[in-house]
Design a protein around this motif. Structure first.
Motif, PDB file in Angstrom:
ATOM      1  N   VAL A 115       3.374 -10.026  14.555  1.00  0.00           N
ATOM      2  CA  VAL A 115       3.003  -8.731  13.977  1.00  0.00           C
ATOM      3  C   VAL A 115       2.673  -8.940  12.501  1.00  0.00           C
ATOM      4  O   VAL A 115       3.306  -9.755  11.842  1.00  0.00           O
ATOM      5  N   THR A 116       1.680  -8.221  12.007  1.00  0.00           N
ATOM      6  CA  THR A 116       1.407  -8.254  10.572  1.00  0.00           C
ATOM      7  C   THR A 116       1.740  -6.897   9.973  1.00  0.00           C
ATOM      8  O   THR A 116       1.343  -5.869  10.509  1.00  0.00           O
ATOM      9  N   VAL A 117       2.495  -6.914   8.895  1.00  0.00           N
ATOM     10  CA  VAL A 117       2.832  -5.673   8.209  1.00  0.00           C
ATOM     11  C   VAL A 117       2.156  -5.702   6.849  1.00  0.00           C
ATOM     12  O   VAL A 117       2.252  -6.683   6.116  1.00  0.00           O
ATOM     13  N   ARG A 118       1.455  -4.637   6.538  1.00  0.00           N
ATOM     14  CA  ARG A 118       0.767  -4.585   5.238  1.00  0.00           C
ATOM     15  C   ARG A 118       1.710  -4.081   4.149  1.00  0.00           C
ATOM     16  O   ARG A 118       2.532  -3.203   4.397  1.00  0.00           O
ATOM     17  N   ILE A 119       1.552  -4.634   2.973  1.00  0.00           N
ATOM     18  CA  ILE A 119       2.323  -4.170   1.825  1.00  0.00           C
ATOM     19  C   ILE A 119       1.413  -3.274   1.008  1.00  0.00           C
ATOM     20  O   ILE A 119       0.316  -3.693   0.621  1.00  0.00           O
ATOM     21  N   HIS A 120       1.855  -2.075   0.762  1.00  0.00           N
ATOM     22  CA  HIS A 120       1.061  -1.145  -0.022  1.00  0.00           C
ATOM     23  C   HIS A 120       1.074  -1.544  -1.498  1.00  0.00           C
ATOM     24  O   HIS A 120       0.034  -1.678  -2.132  1.00  0.00           O
ATOM     25  N   GLU A 121       2.268  -1.751  -2.018  1.00  0.00           N
ATOM     26  CA  GLU A 121       2.381  -2.162  -3.426  1.00  0.00           C
ATOM     27  C   GLU A 121       3.764  -2.701  -3.710  1.00  0.00           C
ATOM     28  O   GLU A 121       4.697  -2.510  -2.916  1.00  0.00           O
ATOM     29  N   ILE A 122       3.880  -3.397  -4.833  1.00  0.00           N
ATOM     30  CA  ILE A 122       5.207  -3.781  -5.338  1.00  0.00           C
ATOM     31  C   ILE A 122       5.243  -3.387  -6.806  1.00  0.00           C
ATOM     32  O   ILE A 122       4.281  -3.654  -7.534  1.00  0.00           O
ATOM     33  N   GLU A 153      10.410  -3.126  -6.208  1.00  0.00           N
ATOM     34  CA  GLU A 153      10.427  -2.281  -5.015  1.00  0.00           C
ATOM     35  C   GLU A 153       9.191  -2.625  -4.193  1.00  0.00           C
ATOM     36  O   GLU A 153       8.055  -2.508  -4.664  1.00  0.00           O
ATOM     37  N   ILE A 154       9.424  -3.069  -2.986  1.00  0.00           N
ATOM     38  CA  ILE A 154       8.343  -3.497  -2.099  1.00  0.00           C
ATOM     39  C   ILE A 154       8.083  -2.364  -1.116  1.00  0.00           C
ATOM     40  O   ILE A 154       8.948  -2.015  -0.309  1.00  0.00           O
ATOM     41  N   VAL A 155       6.901  -1.753  -1.208  1.00  0.00           N
ATOM     42  CA  VAL A 155       6.591  -0.591  -0.378  1.00  0.00           C
ATOM     43  C   VAL A 155       5.600  -1.011   0.710  1.00  0.00           C
ATOM     44  O   VAL A 155       4.491  -1.467   0.412  1.00  0.00           O
ATOM     45  N   SER A 156       6.012  -0.870   1.952  1.00  0.00           N
ATOM     46  CA  SER A 156       5.110  -1.273   3.046  1.00  0.00           C
ATOM     47  C   SER A 156       4.243  -0.099   3.476  1.00  0.00           C
ATOM     48  O   SER A 156       4.527   1.053   3.166  1.00  0.00           O
TER      49      SER A 156
END
Ligand code: ADP
Ligand code: MG
Ligand code: ZN
Length: 481
Positions: A115-122, A153-156
């Motif tokens: 599975v690939t999960v995208r990171i919106h921002e950190i 803060e890692i926001v997915s």
């Protein structure tokens, strides 16, 4: 009706810098309340924060490891809110130009799905203090030691559909940041904290449902339980024609339920504005190239290498690389003794066994690669057999620095018996002592040879070479036929 769960994660990670993000106070965990703080991290008027360079370095390296675009020109913003654990009444964070965006993480779940999960921002920000509630429940004391501890803060993106994906993601973040050496990611100590945003929708629907947010759940086990509970709760409401309220919910570990904490309707006005006390940050191409050049070998790269270089199975490799400390012990020991398959054997059979049995965390393993390598050589040279080796390994694993394998084996007289005359004599004696078993053997029960081998091994204190004993027993028995 078939429902689908949709989740997005906000993960706070404390960076393992020695000092805080905007002052030189220590970040050390614990300490007497309010002893790790100064006028800057407690926000006294007239003080000026200065960004800790190490924080920026660690943050950018995390962003690169999570495949993000690094924002070359980024800024801090003020997030205003009043709470007693935040003496400044604002948190310095990044809203408009976070330092990293558009990343992704490739995962392999427990059941083997990719599975690939995208990171919106950190973004970078400072931690708040802690409120300590008195045992009698009538007073609360603020402890500002944690104020100003650096966080990312890692926001997915809302890319998770099952809890095993969430678990795989958190494990991957932990190992990646651990390998980078920028955080220890201990959920129990709060250095990694996950907020789970969760909504449900009918399978096949392209729109997202209304979400709730579960804050600061402090173990992977609890996260799994909280997801199961909250998704069921939402599905039940929707199936009964109700509506989900967008709100923050608290997971109560003892009751195994989530509870409403606050509705998000109007809680979101933080009156953000650009932080006037900290100049914008530029990150250069050279810096990024440098950080890429010092990037360590990550877990999944090690798995591929262990499989091809050492002929290891994927499963075994994954277990060893799941912690940087285990992988280091493995690699250093292999380097020192030159026998990967033997080191793998003792890692899997003993190190992991003891870790499970006595709950030893990988970073707390005291066994050195020097001792481990010396041990492997002794076993390989046939100086002790595997059975005895297991006992020696246990003493060595839990022993302190002064433990000396050679000395221990000598003092306890554990050297392998290779004396073939002695072995032959013992075989003869065991055969003479067990006429019944001999009769069984003669009547065709060849398996009884195992009994004789066991008896001979026992008589020789478990120290004989099992191969030599087996051969001697079989030869002696065959002569009787
Ligand atoms: P906020 O500004 O309220 O914190 P964000 O848009 O930043 O909201 O999203 C916060 C987190 O919630 C992100 O990780 C995002 O992926 C996740 N999220 C957003 N919408 C949903 C949804 N409908 N269901 C589940 N998770 C969601
Ligand atoms: Mg948010
Ligand atoms: Zn300080």
């Amino acid at each position: 009706m078939e429902w689908e769960i949709v989740m997005g994660l906000e993960v706070h990670v404390e960076l393992a810098t020695k000092t805080k993000i905007f002052c030189s106070c220590t970040t050390e965990f614990g300490g007497k309340p309010n002893t790790h703080c100064c006028p800057i991290c407690t926000g006294m008027p007239g003080t000026l924060p200065v960004l800790n360079k190490k924080v920026l370095e660690y943050a950018v390296r995390a962003g690169l490891a999570l495949n993000c675009d690094i924002t070359r020109y980024n800024k801090f913003d003020r997030k205003n809110y009043f709470y007693p654990d935040l003496p400044k009444a604002y948190q310095i964070s990044q809203l408009y130009l976070p330092f990293a965006r558009n990343g992704h993480v490739d995962l392999e779940t427990e059941s083997g799905r990719n599975v690939t999960v995208r990171i919106h921002e950190i973004h970078m920000e400072e931690d708040a203090g802690k409120l300590v509630h008195s045992l009698f429940g009538d007073k609360t004391y603020p402890d500002y030691n944690r104020c100003g501890v650096p966080l990312i803060e890692i926001v997915s993106e809302p890319d998770f559909r099952e809890s095993e994906e969430v678990i795989a993601y958190l494990n991957k973040l932990k190992t990646t940041l651990e390998y980078l050496g920028i955080s220890d990611c201990k959920m129990e100590e709060g250095s990694m904290r996950a907020d789970v945003n969760l909504s449900v929708r009918k399978k096949g629907s392209t729109e997202f449902g209304t979400r709730t947010e579960m804050k600061n759940i402090n173990s992977l086990k609890s996260i799994e339980r909280a997801i199961a509970f909250e998704s069921k709760r939402q599905i039940e409401i929707l199936e009964n024609g109700g509506e989900i309220i967008q709100e923050t919910r608290r997971w109560d570990e003892n009751k195994e339920k989530t509870f409403s904490m606050r509705s998000k309707e109007n809680a979101n006005d933080y009156r953000y504005f650009p932080e006037p006390d900290i100049p914008p940050i530029s990150i250069t191409e050279d810096e990024i190239n440098y950080y890429n050049s010092i990037r360590p070998e990550f877990a999944e790269e090690k798995v591929v290498r262990y499989m091809s270089e050492y002929g290891m199975t994927k499963k075994d490799a994954q277990i060893i690389v799941s912690s940087k400390y285990l992988a280091k012990l493995f690699e250093e020991t292999v380097e020192k003794c030159g026998d990967p398959s033997e080191v793998r054997y003792w890692m899997m059979m003993q190190v992991l066994y003891f870790m499970n049995e006595r709950n030893v965390q990988p970073e707390n393993i005291t066994l050195s690669s020097d001792k481990f390598a010396q041990f492997v050589k002794i076993v390989k040279d046939g100086r002790i057999n595997k059975q005895i080796g297991k006992k020696v390994f246990e003493v060595m694993f839990f022993g302190d620095e002064s433990f000396d394998v050679e000395k221990y084996i000598k003092e306890n007289n554990l050297e392998q018996v290779e004396d073939t005359t002695l072995i032959a004599q013992t075989v003869e004696q065991v055969i003479n002592d067990n006429p019944k078993a001999v009769a069984q053997y003669k009547s065709g029960q060849k398996k009884i040879a195992g009994f004789f081998i066991g008896q001979v091994m026992k008589k020789l204190g478990g120290k004989a070479n099992p191969g030599t004993v087996g051969k001697a027993v079989n030869e002696a028995l065959e002569k009787l036929l």
